[in-house]
Design an enzyme around this catalytic site. Structure first.
Site, PDB file in Angstrom:
ATOM      1  N   ASN A   1      -3.175   6.520   7.961  1.00  0.00           N
ATOM      2  CA  ASN A   1      -1.840   6.527   7.363  1.00  0.00           C
ATOM      3  C   ASN A   1      -0.783   6.044   8.360  1.00  0.00           C
ATOM      4  O   ASN A   1      -0.892   6.248   9.571  1.00  0.00           O
ATOM      5  CB  ASN A   1      -1.478   7.882   6.734  1.00  0.00           C
ATOM      6  CG  ASN A   1      -1.650   9.075   7.647  1.00  0.00           C
ATOM      7  OD1 ASN A   1      -2.409   9.054   8.602  1.00  0.00           O
ATOM      8  ND2 ASN A   1      -0.924  10.137   7.348  1.00  0.00           N
TER       9      ASN A   1
ATOM     10  N   GLU B   1       3.213   6.192   8.491  1.00  0.00           N
ATOM     11  CA  GLU B   1       4.421   6.742   7.856  1.00  0.00           C
ATOM     12  C   GLU B   1       5.663   5.938   8.227  1.00  0.00           C
ATOM     13  O   GLU B   1       5.644   5.050   9.084  1.00  0.00           O
ATOM     14  CB  GLU B   1       4.552   8.227   8.220  1.00  0.00           C
ATOM     15  CG  GLU B   1       3.396   9.038   7.641  1.00  0.00           C
ATOM     16  CD  GLU B   1       3.554  10.541   7.803  1.00  0.00           C
ATOM     17  OE1 GLU B   1       4.405  11.003   8.597  1.00  0.00           O
ATOM     18  OE2 GLU B   1       2.798  11.259   7.113  1.00  0.00           O
TER      19      GLU B   1
ATOM     20  N   CYS C   1      -0.614   5.272   2.834  1.00  0.00           N
ATOM     21  CA  CYS C   1      -1.788   6.131   2.999  1.00  0.00           C
ATOM     22  C   CYS C   1      -2.913   5.374   3.711  1.00  0.00           C
ATOM     23  O   CYS C   1      -2.972   4.133   3.679  1.00  0.00           O
ATOM     24  CB  CYS C   1      -2.315   6.589   1.649  1.00  0.00           C
ATOM     25  SG  CYS C   1      -1.268   7.789   0.806  1.00  0.00           S
TER      26      CYS C   1
ATOM     27  N   GLU D   1      -6.054   5.059   2.891  1.00  0.00           N
ATOM     28  CA  GLU D   1      -6.910   4.255   2.005  1.00  0.00           C
ATOM     29  C   GLU D   1      -6.231   2.936   1.656  1.00  0.00           C
ATOM     30  O   GLU D   1      -6.881   1.887   1.565  1.00  0.00           O
ATOM     31  CB  GLU D   1      -7.200   5.012   0.704  1.00  0.00           C
ATOM     32  CG  GLU D   1      -7.864   6.369   0.893  1.00  0.00           C
ATOM     33  CD  GLU D   1      -6.857   7.509   1.006  1.00  0.00           C
ATOM     34  OE1 GLU D   1      -5.842   7.356   1.730  1.00  0.00           O
ATOM     35  OE2 GLU D   1      -7.082   8.543   0.386  1.00  0.00           O
TER      36      GLU D   1
ATOM     37  N   CYS E   1      -5.046   9.990  -3.074  1.00  0.00           N
ATOM     38  CA  CYS E   1      -3.912  10.241  -3.970  1.00  0.00           C
ATOM     39  C   CYS E   1      -3.975   9.252  -5.143  1.00  0.00           C
ATOM     40  O   CYS E   1      -4.756   8.292  -5.141  1.00  0.00           O
ATOM     41  CB  CYS E   1      -2.586  10.113  -3.219  1.00  0.00           C
ATOM     42  SG  CYS E   1      -2.053   8.408  -2.935  1.00  0.00           S
TER      43      CYS E   1
ATOM     44  N   CYS F   1      -3.509   5.530  -4.272  1.00  0.00           N
ATOM     45  CA  CYS F   1      -4.673   4.983  -3.567  1.00  0.00           C
ATOM     46  C   CYS F   1      -5.844   4.778  -4.512  1.00  0.00           C
ATOM     47  O   CYS F   1      -6.616   3.830  -4.350  1.00  0.00           O
ATOM     48  CB  CYS F   1      -5.075   5.894  -2.416  1.00  0.00           C
ATOM     49  SG  CYS F   1      -3.918   5.809  -1.041  1.00  0.00           S
TER      50      CYS F   1
HETATM   51  N1  THU Z   1      -2.152  10.611   2.780  1.00  0.00           N
HETATM   52  C1  THU Z   1      -3.126   9.658   2.922  1.00  0.00           C
HETATM   53  O1  THU Z   1      -3.124   8.881   3.889  1.00  0.00           O
HETATM   54  N2  THU Z   1      -4.076   9.569   1.965  1.00  0.00           N
HETATM   55  C2  THU Z   1      -4.151  10.381   0.874  1.00  0.00           C
HETATM   56  O2  THU Z   1      -5.003  10.167   0.020  1.00  0.00           O
HETATM   57  C3  THU Z   1      -3.240  11.503   0.728  1.00  0.00           C
HETATM   58  C4  THU Z   1      -2.093  11.532   1.672  1.00  0.00           C
HETATM   59  C5  THU Z   1      -1.102  10.690   3.786  1.00  0.00           C
HETATM   60  C6  THU Z   1       0.260  10.278   3.303  1.00  0.00           C
HETATM   61  C7  THU Z   1       1.160  10.995   4.296  1.00  0.00           C
HETATM   62  O3  THU Z   1       1.283  10.167   5.443  1.00  0.00           O
HETATM   63  C8  THU Z   1       0.393  12.239   4.662  1.00  0.00           C
HETATM   64  O4  THU Z   1      -0.952  12.019   4.234  1.00  0.00           O
HETATM   65  C9  THU Z   1       0.920  13.496   4.009  1.00  0.00           C
HETATM   66  O5  THU Z   1       1.047  13.335   2.644  1.00  0.00           O
END
Ligand code: THU
Length: 144
Positions: free
Chosen positions: A48, A50, A59, A61, A97, A100
Site C-alpha cells: 500500500n 498512502e 492498496c 493489491e 477491499c 481491489c
Molecule cells: N489496504 C490495502 O492495501 N489492501 C486492502 O485490501 C485493504 C486495505 C490498505 C489501505 C490503507 O493504506 C490501509 O490498508 C488501511 O486501510
C-alpha cells in the site's frame, strides 16, 4: 489447486510478506503486502502507498495489478496472496477491499481465469475464488 500454485504457494505468501515491508502507510499505520502469481510462474508484488490526501491512498493489491499491467501482463492471473497488520505485524487474515476486487477482476478477466485469493493471517490462511468475493462482476466483456 493447480500444480503450479501448489509448488509456488509458500513463495507467493513469502513474497507478499516481503512486499509488506515496503508499505508506505504513515497515516493508518496498517501495512499491507500483496503478491500475484501468473501462469508462467512469475510473481508480481505490491504494497500500500498512502497519501496525505487520505482518500487517494492505493492498496497493495491495486499497486501489484498496476505493476503487472505496466510490465505488459494481460491475464494469466492464477492466485493472489494478501496480508497485513498494524506496524507490519500480521494479524487476522484480511481480504481485498471492494475496489481491489474489481481491479483484480479486470486482470483476471483478460485471461479468463478465476484466481484463488489467499487471505493470510498470523495463524490461518483463508482461500476463496475471486468470483466468490466478487460475484456477478462487471468486466471487460460487458463493454465488448
Ligand atoms: N489496504 C490495502 O492495501 N489492501 C486492502 O485490501 C485493504 C486495505 C490498505 C489501505 C490503507 O493504506 C490501509 O490498508 C488501511 O486501510
Amino acid at each position: 489447486m493447480s500444480e503450479l500454485l501448489a509448488d509456488r504457494r509458500e513463495a507467493l505468501i513469502a513474497a507478499a510478506r516481503g512486499a509488506m515491508d515496503t508499505a508506505y502507510a504513515p497515516y493508518s499505520g496498517f501495512h499491507v503486502g500483496a503478491a500475484l502469481l501468473f501462469e508462467d510462474g512469475a510473481i508480481v508484488t505490491g504494497a500500500n502507498f498512502e497519501n496525505a490526501s487520505y482518500g487517494l491512498s492505493l492498496c497493495a493489491e491495486t499497486v501489484a495489478c498496476a505493476i503487472a499491467a505496466h510490465a505488459g501482463r494481460r491475464g494469466g492471473l492464477l492466485a493472489v496472496a494478501v496480508l497485513g497488520g498494524i506496524g507490519g505485524h500480521v494479524g487476522a487474515a484480511i481480504s481485498p477491499c471492494g475496489r481491489c476486487r474489481q481491479i483484480l477482476n479486470e486482470l483476471a478477466a483478460l485471461g479468463g481465469t478465476d484466481p484463488l485469493v489467499l487471505c493470510v493471517g498470523d495463524h490461518e490462511v483463508a482461500e476463496m475464488r475471486l468470483s466468490v468475493l466478487l460475484p456477478n462482476a462487471f468486466g471487460p466483456a460487458n463493454l465488448a
